[in-house]
Design a protein around this motif. Structure first.
Motif, short mmCIF file in Angstrom:
data_model
loop_
_atom_site.label_atom_id
_atom_site.label_comp_id
_atom_site.label_asym_id
_atom_site.label_seq_id
_atom_site.Cartn_x
_atom_site.Cartn_y
_atom_site.Cartn_z
N GLY A 177 0.68 -1.32 -0.05
CA GLY A 177 0.04 -0.02 0.06
C GLY A 177 0.93 1.29 -0.15
N LYS A 178 0.14 2.40 -0.35
CA LYS A 178 0.82 3.80 -0.40
C LYS A 178 1.69 4.03 0.85
N ALA A 179 0.92 3.74 1.88
CA ALA A 179 1.60 4.06 3.20
C ALA A 179 2.85 3.56 3.63
N TYR A 180 3.50 2.68 2.64
CA TYR A 180 4.65 1.96 2.71
C TYR A 180 5.45 2.62 1.51
N ASP A 181 5.07 3.50 0.71
CA ASP A 181 5.93 4.13 -0.25
C ASP A 181 7.20 4.80 0.64
N PRO A 182 8.35 4.95 -0.04
CA PRO A 182 9.37 5.75 0.68
C PRO A 182 9.13 7.09 0.68
N PHE A 183 9.69 7.89 1.65
CA PHE A 183 9.84 9.35 1.55
C PHE A 183 11.02 9.87 0.71
N ASP B 152 13.11 -12.80 9.38
CA ASP B 152 12.83 -14.16 8.98
C ASP B 152 12.62 -14.30 7.48
N LEU B 153 13.48 -15.08 6.78
CA LEU B 153 13.19 -15.21 5.41
C LEU B 153 11.71 -16.11 5.10
N HIS B 154 11.34 -16.74 6.28
CA HIS B 154 10.04 -17.60 6.15
C HIS B 154 8.94 -16.64 6.34
N ALA B 155 9.03 -15.61 6.90
CA ALA B 155 8.01 -14.69 7.36
C ALA B 155 7.14 -14.36 6.19
N GLU B 156 5.94 -13.90 6.55
CA GLU B 156 4.97 -13.60 5.52
C GLU B 156 4.21 -12.10 5.62
N LEU B 157 3.91 -11.86 4.36
CA LEU B 157 3.38 -10.31 4.38
C LEU B 157 1.81 -10.55 4.15
N PRO B 158 0.95 -9.50 4.32
CA PRO B 158 -0.24 -9.33 3.81
C PRO B 158 -0.21 -9.11 2.23
N GLY B 159 -0.23 -10.17 1.11
CA GLY B 159 -0.31 -9.95 -0.07
C GLY B 159 -1.78 -9.54 -0.81
N PRO B 160 -1.73 -9.67 -2.07
CA PRO B 160 -3.07 -9.15 -2.72
C PRO B 160 -4.12 -9.92 -2.26
N GLY C 148 -5.25 -10.13 0.45
CA GLY C 148 -5.20 -10.42 2.02
C GLY C 148 -4.47 -11.91 2.14
N ARG C 149 -4.19 -12.60 1.12
CA ARG C 149 -3.32 -13.63 0.97
C ARG C 149 -1.97 -13.57 1.72
N PRO C 150 -1.52 -14.69 2.57
CA PRO C 150 -0.35 -14.43 2.87
C PRO C 150 0.73 -14.54 1.81
#
Length: 458
Positions: free
Chosen positions: A186-192, A430-438, A440-442
């Protein structure tokens, strides 16, 4: 939309006003991150022991020629080896004679000579892969490595967690997203993005500070006014969108009123000898500013050596106008990069910061093994070299190898996923960690089976 500023009419290249940064809901580069960090830490996605770790990603727009910088082939035919000679360094590898200052700090960084990717040989396709670790497919925009760090680690101070210097990338010729954004996070995580040249006289960062026409009293009054309005909007404020607006507002208010932010971006506080050591040019001063930002608590800084491959002398050495010649690389690009990079590595080391600050030098691809009829080299994603220093990396090593003409990997092929995994590993993720993907899928930080370049840390 609530706006902290008075009227502003200057526009950036994407059509936003330069004061849009201070408007509620448009603060992509700030991100509070603490709730995400706490949740990630609880799930084991981040290593608290590495919380001091930071990263400076230097992205060499245009793509340096591996055969003229770090992977020279002095015994190859003339049309392959090019015009430059290798020189000894303080590492266990040679570098080009056009990078003499790199040779002096080569014990502090290591090189990976076997990088490659399978994307098209166009700039922005390589930008995507090398900054996110994946090729954009199926309409999915993957997050920049700095956005992932921001999501999982949050910010340390009033400053953003991820900053891009001097500004985000421009056109690359393929009309593709450049990978320098928050992607599906999401846009909230665009860089400054700084959106300014720190080498110009009287350099200021207007987007970080309130305009001179807007005093502290007026800012505080508007903040109280907003609080009053919010008291009568409980239903609206219960929505997720409204909660994000509130976070962005508070983040902007903190940043504008932060002496720490003003201090971090104020290069006038640096002795002139230090500024000159880095080079009084845009890249050199961005390198110096990146060091200051890391000192002030920014977790991830991306430095773009150039802004586009059009209308600039860059690493894009096709050999004829409007691109760069080999002489242009030798006389303009290489000296600038050599000075800025070596100063950054030395400065971080002397300040005791290098152990906790990874500095990686990446590019979208390499250059063709044979010199073309114009005397330059063309796009070549089949093999190229990247550099790594600090953040747990052992310096002075050459990892991997290309074949005798620098055309393909001959040993330890290394893909973009492994490069991004190396950054994440240094940052304690942790390389095995998950993000909230498109949808909402991990979504995993890196693809299954992808690991860091372990030889860098051994």
């Amino acid at each position: 939309m609530l706006n902290l500023t008075s009227r502003g009419k200057a526009h950036t290249c994407n059509g936003s006003t330069r004061r849009d940064f201070l408007q509620v809901g448009t603060l992509g580069g700030i991100g509070l991150g603490l709730p995400q960090w706490l949740a990630a830490a609880e799930q084991g996605a981040v290593d608290p022991k590495h919380d001091k770790r930071s990263c400076i990603m230097i992205f060499n727009l245009g793509a340096p020629s591996q055969l003229d910088t770090f992977d020279m082939k002095p015994n190859a035919p003339a049309e392959v080896r090019g015009p430059f000679k290798p020189i000894s360094s303080k590492g266990d590898f040679q570098v080009s004679e056009i990078l003499p200052m790199h040779a002096e700090v080569a014990d502090k960084f290591s090189i990976v000579r076997s990088c490659y990717h399978n994307a098209a040989a166009v700039h922005d396709a390589g930008w995507q892969m090398m900054q996110t670790g994946r090729q954009f497919t199926g309409g999915v925009n993957y997050p920049h490595a700095g956005a992932v760090v921001q999501y999982l680690r949050g910010r340390r101070s009033d400053l953003p967690a991820h900053v891009v210097l001097p500004e985000t990338m421009g056109r690359g010729g393929g009309n593709l997203p450049n990978g320098q954004a928050g992607g599906f996070l999401g846009k909230a995580y665009d860089p400054f993005a700084l959106m300014a040249d720190p080498s110009v006289e009287n350099f200021k960062v207007p987007d970080l500070l309130p305009p001179s026409t807007l005093g502290d009293v007026r800012i505080d009054r508007r903040r109280r006014m907003r609080a009053t309005i919010e008291d009568h909007m409980a239903a609206m404020e219960a929505t997720e969108s409204a909660k994000m607006l509130d976070k962005n507002f508070e983040a902007a208010y903190r940043l504008m009123n932060s002496p720490q932010a003003r201090e971090a971006f104020d290069l006038s506080n640096e002795p002139i000898q230090v500024r000159e050591r880095y080079g009084m040019n845009r890249f050199g001063q961005c390198c110096l500013l990146s060091r200051r930002l890391i000192e002030a608590g920014v977790r991830f800084v991306t430095v773009n050596t150039f802004l586009t491959v059009f209308g600039e002398i860059t690493w894009d050495i096709h050999g004829s106008k409007p691109f760069t010649t080999i002489d242009g690389m030798k006389n303009i690009v290489a000296p600038m990069y050599d000075q800025g990079y070596s100063a950054l590595i030395s400065d971080l080391d002397q300040r005791g910061m290098l152990a906790d600050t990874m500095v990686c030098g990446l590019a979208e691809f390499g250059r063709t093994p044979k010199v073309n009829p114009a005397g330059g080299r063309d796009h070549w994603p089949n093999v190229f070299t990247c550099t790594f220093a600090g953040g747990g990396v052992q310096g002075g090593r050459a990892i991997g190898a290309s074949d005798p003409i620098g055309a393909v990997p001959a040993d330890r092929p290394t893909n973009p996923g492994e490069i991004i995994a190396t950054i994440f590993k240094s940052m304690g993720l942790d390389l095995h960690a998950e993000l909230p993907g498109p949808g909402g899928r991990p979504f995993p930080l890196v693809d299954f089976g992808v690991r860091e370049i372990r030889e860098l840390f051994a």
